[in-house]
Write an enzyme that holds these catalytic residues in place. Sequence first.
Site, mmCIF file in Angstrom:
data_model
loop_
_atom_site.group_PDB
_atom_site.id
_atom_site.type_symbol
_atom_site.label_atom_id
_atom_site.label_comp_id
_atom_site.label_asym_id
_atom_site.label_seq_id
_atom_site.Cartn_x
_atom_site.Cartn_y
_atom_site.Cartn_z
ATOM 1 N N SER A 22 0.811 -1.226 0.000
ATOM 2 C CA SER A 22 0.000 0.000 0.000
ATOM 3 C C SER A 22 0.846 1.280 0.000
ATOM 4 O O SER A 22 0.478 2.244 -0.679
ATOM 5 C CB SER A 22 -0.971 -0.013 1.181
ATOM 6 N N LYS A 71 -9.698 -5.962 10.514
ATOM 7 C CA LYS A 71 -10.794 -5.420 9.690
ATOM 8 C C LYS A 71 -12.154 -5.422 10.394
ATOM 9 O O LYS A 71 -13.002 -4.583 10.089
ATOM 10 C CB LYS A 71 -10.893 -6.199 8.365
ATOM 11 N N ASP A 107 -12.676 -3.046 -0.512
ATOM 12 C CA ASP A 107 -12.206 -4.298 -1.140
ATOM 13 C C ASP A 107 -13.151 -4.736 -2.269
ATOM 14 O O ASP A 107 -12.700 -5.090 -3.362
ATOM 15 C CB ASP A 107 -12.146 -5.433 -0.104
ATOM 16 N N GLY A 133 -15.197 -17.893 3.299
ATOM 17 C CA GLY A 133 -14.618 -17.096 4.387
ATOM 18 C C GLY A 133 -15.067 -15.646 4.242
ATOM 19 O O GLY A 133 -16.036 -15.341 3.528
ATOM 20 N N GLY A 134 -14.330 -14.746 4.907
ATOM 21 C CA GLY A 134 -14.683 -13.327 4.893
ATOM 22 C C GLY A 134 -14.703 -12.746 3.485
ATOM 23 O O GLY A 134 -15.640 -12.021 3.115
HETATM 24 P P1 NAP Z 1 -10.751 -16.707 5.522
HETATM 25 O O1 NAP Z 1 -11.913 -15.943 6.055
HETATM 26 O O2 NAP Z 1 -9.765 -17.288 6.452
HETATM 27 O O3 NAP Z 1 -11.384 -17.904 4.616
HETATM 28 C C1 NAP Z 1 -10.556 -18.907 4.088
HETATM 29 C C2 NAP Z 1 -11.332 -19.779 3.114
HETATM 30 O O4 NAP Z 1 -10.398 -20.692 2.521
HETATM 31 C C3 NAP Z 1 -12.412 -20.652 3.757
HETATM 32 O O5 NAP Z 1 -13.463 -20.824 2.829
HETATM 33 C C4 NAP Z 1 -11.681 -21.978 3.998
HETATM 34 O O6 NAP Z 1 -12.522 -23.108 3.999
HETATM 35 C C5 NAP Z 1 -10.822 -22.036 2.743
HETATM 36 N N1 NAP Z 1 -9.633 -22.883 2.944
HETATM 37 C C6 NAP Z 1 -8.497 -22.552 3.596
HETATM 38 N N2 NAP Z 1 -7.615 -23.574 3.547
HETATM 39 C C7 NAP Z 1 -8.233 -24.578 2.859
HETATM 40 C C8 NAP Z 1 -7.837 -25.874 2.463
HETATM 41 N N3 NAP Z 1 -6.622 -26.363 2.774
HETATM 42 N N4 NAP Z 1 -8.693 -26.624 1.742
HETATM 43 C C9 NAP Z 1 -9.916 -26.144 1.427
HETATM 44 N N5 NAP Z 1 -10.358 -24.909 1.756
HETATM 45 C C10 NAP Z 1 -9.513 -24.135 2.472
HETATM 46 O O7 NAP Z 1 -9.900 -15.834 4.490
HETATM 47 P P2 NAP Z 1 -10.392 -14.556 3.638
HETATM 48 O O8 NAP Z 1 -10.179 -13.330 4.426
HETATM 49 O O9 NAP Z 1 -11.753 -14.869 3.121
HETATM 50 O O10 NAP Z 1 -9.319 -14.494 2.447
HETATM 51 C C11 NAP Z 1 -9.356 -15.456 1.376
HETATM 52 C C12 NAP Z 1 -8.362 -15.069 0.288
HETATM 53 O O11 NAP Z 1 -8.730 -13.834 -0.331
HETATM 54 C C13 NAP Z 1 -6.929 -14.859 0.799
HETATM 55 O O12 NAP Z 1 -6.066 -15.547 -0.065
HETATM 56 C C14 NAP Z 1 -6.704 -13.367 0.690
HETATM 57 O O13 NAP Z 1 -5.360 -13.040 0.414
HETATM 58 C C15 NAP Z 1 -7.572 -13.031 -0.519
HETATM 59 N N6 NAP Z 1 -7.926 -11.572 -0.535
HETATM 60 C C16 NAP Z 1 -7.376 -10.807 -1.528
HETATM 61 C C17 NAP Z 1 -7.647 -9.433 -1.595
HETATM 62 C C18 NAP Z 1 -7.042 -8.587 -2.711
HETATM 63 O O14 NAP Z 1 -7.010 -7.341 -2.593
HETATM 64 N N7 NAP Z 1 -6.610 -9.164 -3.796
HETATM 65 C C19 NAP Z 1 -8.490 -8.841 -0.623
HETATM 66 C C20 NAP Z 1 -9.068 -9.677 0.368
HETATM 67 C C21 NAP Z 1 -8.764 -11.042 0.398
HETATM 68 P P3 NAP Z 1 -13.274 -23.580 5.360
HETATM 69 O O15 NAP Z 1 -14.448 -22.657 5.500
HETATM 70 O O16 NAP Z 1 -13.665 -24.977 5.094
HETATM 71 O O17 NAP Z 1 -12.273 -23.439 6.462
#
Ligand code: NAP
Length: 293
Positions: A22, A71, A107, A133-134
Amino acid sequence: MRIDGTTKVCGVIGNPIAHTMSPQIHNFLAEKIGIHMAYLPFLVEKEGLSDAIKGAYALDVLGLNVTIPFKSDVLPLLCGVDDLAAQIGAVNTLVRKDEGFYGYNTDMPGLYRAMCSDGISLEGEKVLILGAGGAARAVAMMLAQKGVSEIRMLNRTLEKAQAIASEIEGATGKKIVIPMELGAYRELPEDEKFIAIQATNVGMHPNEGVAILSEKDFYDHVRVGYDLVYNPLETRFMQLVRESGGKAYHGLKMLLYQGIIAFELWTGTQVPEEIANETYAVVLDLMQKKEKQ
Ligand code: NAP
């Protein structure tokens, strides 16, 4: 960058914070647009979050970005949040007001602007979201607002996808999200193609080279694959989408546009598309250099 007694200060709070891109995005934008501001990273400990917000306000900080893990934790420390942030239950941008910091979530508008910039239209489309997830929850809210016709949410833990589906039905009055277990992609109509949004952290640095689903049968259903992960820039998910003839994108533009929207909120300016493109080139170059290290 000229720093003097009139320089406005913005920054990002999170933990860890050393990896953040950022500062490069915002300091480049400020320079290009001619805004007299400096943007800094601030490492904050969990127990110090309230002091950090109060302190930043007392120090006349103009705005802050908020990243993992704050967040949602930051919400009670704000003077208010906009409707989208309230719906998502998370903020990533704080804007200084007379009563305190006011929260926004840039986002999802950022993802939408990134998709527009990549020429992907959503109206009437059928979309698959991988994850519940979130980020996946917020993506589903955004897609529901942008008029997609159907969202299939595939997740390892079915209950989480079911909870999001009910929540979105409550908010929109429409049964638009169909929750599914990961393996249930086999039930997708045979010739149907989707836009697939990869919203899990599977395949993210340092656990590169893996994808949430690796079966070719799944990727035959994917016309466009959008990975929210941007580190690495080429994920296994993206490779599998391309191998089955689909178009694949990483999450770096989403990161860029969430930053641009925050910058616009702080400064009251509109970042022209040429400057957005120039900033993207700078950030992409930085990421590519980081990957070579
Ligand atoms: P989160 O709330 O922790 O959710 C993680 C998700 O991944 C859940 O659905 C979880 O499934 C699944 N998961 C994790 N490990 C797994 C595995 N080994 N096998 C199957 N499913 C798995 O995370 P989040 O905040 O939503 O973020 C998710 C992604 O979005 C991250 O990679 C983050 O970097 C990306 N993101 C990118 C931006 C950007 O600006 N580009 C912005 C925000 C987020 P379960 O529900 O079964 O645990």
